[in-house]
Write an enzyme that holds these catalytic residues in place. Structure first.
Site, short mmCIF file in Angstrom:
data_model
loop_
_atom_site.label_atom_id
_atom_site.label_comp_id
_atom_site.label_asym_id
_atom_site.label_seq_id
_atom_site.Cartn_x
_atom_site.Cartn_y
_atom_site.Cartn_z
N HIS A 5 4.81 -9.80 3.14
CA HIS A 5 3.35 -10.74 3.80
C HIS A 5 2.43 -12.02 2.41
O HIS A 5 1.81 -12.66 2.50
CB HIS A 5 2.77 -10.48 4.15
CG HIS A 5 1.55 -9.59 3.88
ND1 HIS A 5 0.73 -9.98 3.87
CD2 HIS A 5 1.32 -8.57 3.23
CE1 HIS A 5 -0.40 -8.77 3.83
NE2 HIS A 5 0.37 -8.08 3.28
N THR A 52 13.65 4.92 10.49
CA THR A 52 13.94 4.32 10.50
C THR A 52 13.12 3.20 10.25
O THR A 52 13.01 2.33 9.86
CB THR A 52 13.75 4.31 12.61
OG1 THR A 52 14.71 5.38 12.78
CG2 THR A 52 14.99 3.04 12.60
N ASN A 93 -4.97 -9.61 -8.10
CA ASN A 93 -5.19 -10.42 -6.92
C ASN A 93 -6.25 -11.52 -7.00
O ASN A 93 -6.65 -12.25 -5.66
CB ASN A 93 -4.53 -9.92 -5.77
CG ASN A 93 -5.93 -8.43 -5.45
OD1 ASN A 93 -5.21 -7.68 -6.98
ND2 ASN A 93 -6.71 -8.12 -5.11
N THR A 95 0.87 -1.02 -0.35
CA THR A 95 0.41 0.03 -0.03
C THR A 95 0.35 1.02 0.32
O THR A 95 0.72 2.16 -0.40
CB THR A 95 -0.89 -0.27 1.17
OG1 THR A 95 -2.04 -1.37 1.27
CG2 THR A 95 -1.87 1.47 0.90
N CYS A 118 -9.58 -7.11 0.72
CA CYS A 118 -10.15 -6.09 0.98
C CYS A 118 -11.51 -5.83 0.97
O CYS A 118 -12.01 -4.40 1.82
CB CYS A 118 -9.58 -5.04 1.31
SG CYS A 118 -7.68 -5.60 0.38
C1 PLP Z 1 -2.07 -6.55 -5.48
C2 PLP Z 1 -1.61 -6.27 -4.10
N1 PLP Z 1 -1.40 -4.51 -4.35
C3 PLP Z 1 -1.63 -4.20 -2.97
C4 PLP Z 1 -1.66 -4.78 -1.64
C5 PLP Z 1 -0.97 -4.35 -0.56
O1 PLP Z 1 -0.41 -4.80 0.29
P1 PLP Z 1 -0.29 -4.70 1.45
O2 PLP Z 1 -0.89 -5.35 2.56
O3 PLP Z 1 1.92 -4.87 1.65
O4 PLP Z 1 -0.63 -3.11 1.85
C6 PLP Z 1 -2.16 -6.46 -2.08
C7 PLP Z 1 -2.70 -6.90 -0.43
O5 PLP Z 1 -4.05 -7.19 -0.85
C8 PLP Z 1 -2.42 -6.58 -3.58
O6 PLP Z 1 -2.70 -8.29 -4.19
#
Ligand code: PLP
Length: 410
Positions: A209, A248, A159, A74, A334
Site C-alpha cells: 500500500h 493461506t 518515512n 509491520t 502512526c
Molecule cells: C518505514 C515504514 N515501515 C513500516 C511501516 C508499516 O507498514 P505496514 O502498514 O505495511 O504494516 C510503515 C508504514 O507506515 C513505514 O512507513
C-alpha cells in the site's frame, strides 16, 4: 480538485486501478487456494502467485524464490528482525547476552518495537542517534559494531523525512564482517531503483500500500546465496512460503502487489521526475514566501516524493486546523493521534516547537501542479494568519530574544 487534497502518500497510496483490475478475477472466478495441489483451481491461483513473485523479484533484482509474502511491513519487519535474531543468537551468544543488534533511533515503530522486545529477551540493542540531517552512515554503523554483532537493521529511507541512509555501504560493511543486514525499505521499493545484489542487502521489507498496490499485503526479500540467510518462523502452521511464513496466501493481494511492482518497474523514472519537480516547487516556494521555514533532513539525499517542513512561530495544532483542505501528516501517520512531538524529529535534535509545527507532505504520481499550487497558497495563508495572532512572533520581530525570557512569575 477533490477536497481535502491528498498529500499523505507516505501513509498510504491509492491502489492503481490497473492493479485492482488484475486482482478482481481472483476474488470470484479464480478463487482457488494455491496450496490445493490436486486440482485446476489451486494450480491457477498458484500460477498467479508465481507470476507476481517474478514481477516483484524483477523489480528488486532478486530471484523469485527469495520473495516471502507477508501481510505488510509491520509483519515483515517482525519476521526479519526477530527471525534473524533468534536464528543467529547462538553465533552472538556470550557473556553479554544473546548477541548484539544495531538499529537507529528514528526507525519506524515496526522496527523499534521488535528490537525492544528482543532487548527484553536478552539481546543487546544499540539504537544509533541519527545525524542532524537525519542520516545513518556506514561509519556510524562501523563505530557501533562489536564482535558479537549479529544483525543490523537500518531503514533505507525514513518515512517522516524521506532521508536516504547509506544502506548499500552499510550492506558491504555487514558482508565483510559476516553480519546480517536487514533494511526496512517500505518507503523505498517501487519508488527508487533497487538491486539487492549490487546494494548488498540480506533482508528487505516492503509493503503493497505504499507503492500503489493494495493494503494488507507485503513481502520480504530473503537472500539465498552468498550468504544464505535463514530465519526462524514467527507464524507457524501450514508450512507455506517454505515454512518461513505459514498461512493461506492472500492471492488477490499478492496479484495486486505483483501488478504494482510491474508498473513501478516500467514507470518509476517518469514518476520520480514528476514528484521531484513538484516537491521542489513546494519546498522552494514555501521557503521563499515564508521566513523561518526549514526543510528537515538532508538537502539532497531524500526521496523525490516526501518533504518535511517546519514553520517557526506557528502553533502546530492551529496549523493543522487551518489547513483542513489538505490531508497531510504532522509527524508519522502512526503517531499523529497523540500530541507527542515526533520522535523522529526529536532524534535529529529539532526542538519541540519546530517539531510540533512541522508538516509532512508526501506526493504521488497522480499529484498535480494545481494541487501543489493550492497547498502552497493555503499553507502560506495559514502560517501568516497564525503568526499575526502570535505574541511570540511580535516579540521576535521587536528583537526580543525569546530563549532568554523568564516565563514564570516569582
Ligand atoms: C518505514 C515504514 N515501515 C513500516 C511501516 C508499516 O507498514 P505496514 O502498514 O505495511 O504494516 C510503515 C508504514 O507506515 C513505514 O512507513
Amino acid at each position: 480538485m477533490k477536497f481535502p487534497i491528498y498529500f499523505d502518500n507516505a501513509a498510504t497510496t491509492a491502489c492503481d486501478k490497473r492493479a485492482l483490475d488484475a486482482m478482481l478475477p481472483y476474488f470470484t472466478e479464480t478463487f482457488g487456494n494455491p496450496g490445493s495441489r490436486n486440482h485446476a483451481y489451486g494450480w491457477e491461483s498458484e500460477a498467479a502467485v508465481d507470476q507476481a513473485r517474478q514481477s516483484i523479484a524483477k523489480l528488486i533484482g532478486a530471484q523469485p524464490k527469495e520473495i516471502i509474502f507477508t501481510s505488510g511491513s509491520t509483519e515483515g519487519n517482525n519476521l526479519a528482525i526477530k527471525g534473524a535474531a533468534t536464528m543467529y543468537a547462538k553465533k552472538g551468544a556470550g557473556e553479554k547476552g544473546r548477541g548484539h543488534i544495531i538499529a537507529a533511533m528514528h526507525e519506524h515503530k515496526a522496527t523499534l518495537d521488535p528490537c525492544k522486545r528482543l532487548a527484553k529477551d536478552g539481546f543487546d540493542v544499540t539504537f544509533l542517534e541519527p545525524r542532524a540531517d537525519g542520516l545513518i552512515t556506514k561509519d556510524m554503523v562501523e563505530g557501533a559494531m562489536r564482535d558479537d554483532t549479529i544483525l543490523v537493521s537500518i531503514m533505507w529511507a525514513n518515512n517522516e523525512l524521506g532521508t536516504i541512509n547509506e544502506v548499500p555501504e552499510i550492506g558491504k560493511l555487514c558482508h565483510d564482517r559476516g553480519v546480517v543486514l536487514h533494511t526496512d525499505a517500505t518507503q523505498w521499493v517501487g519508488k527508487m531503483p533497487t538491486d539487492v545484489e549490487r546494494d548488498n542487502i540480506d533482508l528487505m521489507t516492503f509493503s503493497g500500500h505504499k507503492m500503489y498496490g493494495p493494503k494488507g499485503v507485503g513481502a520480504i526479500y530473503v537472500r539465498r546465496r552468498r550468504p544464505r540467510i535463514r530465519l526462524t518462523a514467527q507464524i507457524e502452521g501450514g508450512g507455506q512460503e517454505r515454512g518461513i511464513r505459514s498461512g493461506t496466501l492472500n492471492v488477490t493481494g499478492i496479484v495486486g502487489l505483483g501488478k504494482a511492482a510491474e508498473l513501478a518497474y516500467e514507470e518509476m523514472e517518469k514518476d520520480q521526475q514528476h514528484t521531484l519537480k513538484l516537491r521542489k516547487k513546494l519546498e522552494d516556494t514555501l521557503q521563499e514566501k515564508l521566513e523561518h521555514t526549514q526543510v528537515n533532513g538532508h538537502a539532497d539525499r531524500r526521496l523525490p516524493h516526501i518533504t518535511n517542513i517546519s514553520f517557526g512561530f506557528v502553533e502546530g495544532e492551529g496549523l493543522m486546523m487551518a489547513i483542513k483542505d489538505i490531508a497531510c501528516s504532522s509527524g508519522s501517520a502512526c503517531t499523529s493521534a497523540s500530541l507527542e512531538p515526533s520522535y523522529v524529529l526529536k532524534a535529529l535534535g529539532i526542538g519541540d516547537d519546530l517539531a510540533h509545527s512541522s508538516l509532512r507532505l508526501s506526493l504521488s504520481k497522480w499529484t498535480t501542479e494545481e494541487e501543489v499550487d493550492f497547498a502552497i497558497e493555503k499553507i502560506t495563508w495559514a502560517v501568516n494568519h497564525l503568526r499575526n495572532l502570535s505574541p511570540l512572533y511580535d516579540m521576535f520581530k521587536e528583537g526580543i530574544d525569546i530563549s532568554k525570557i523568564e516565563w514564570q512569575s516569582h
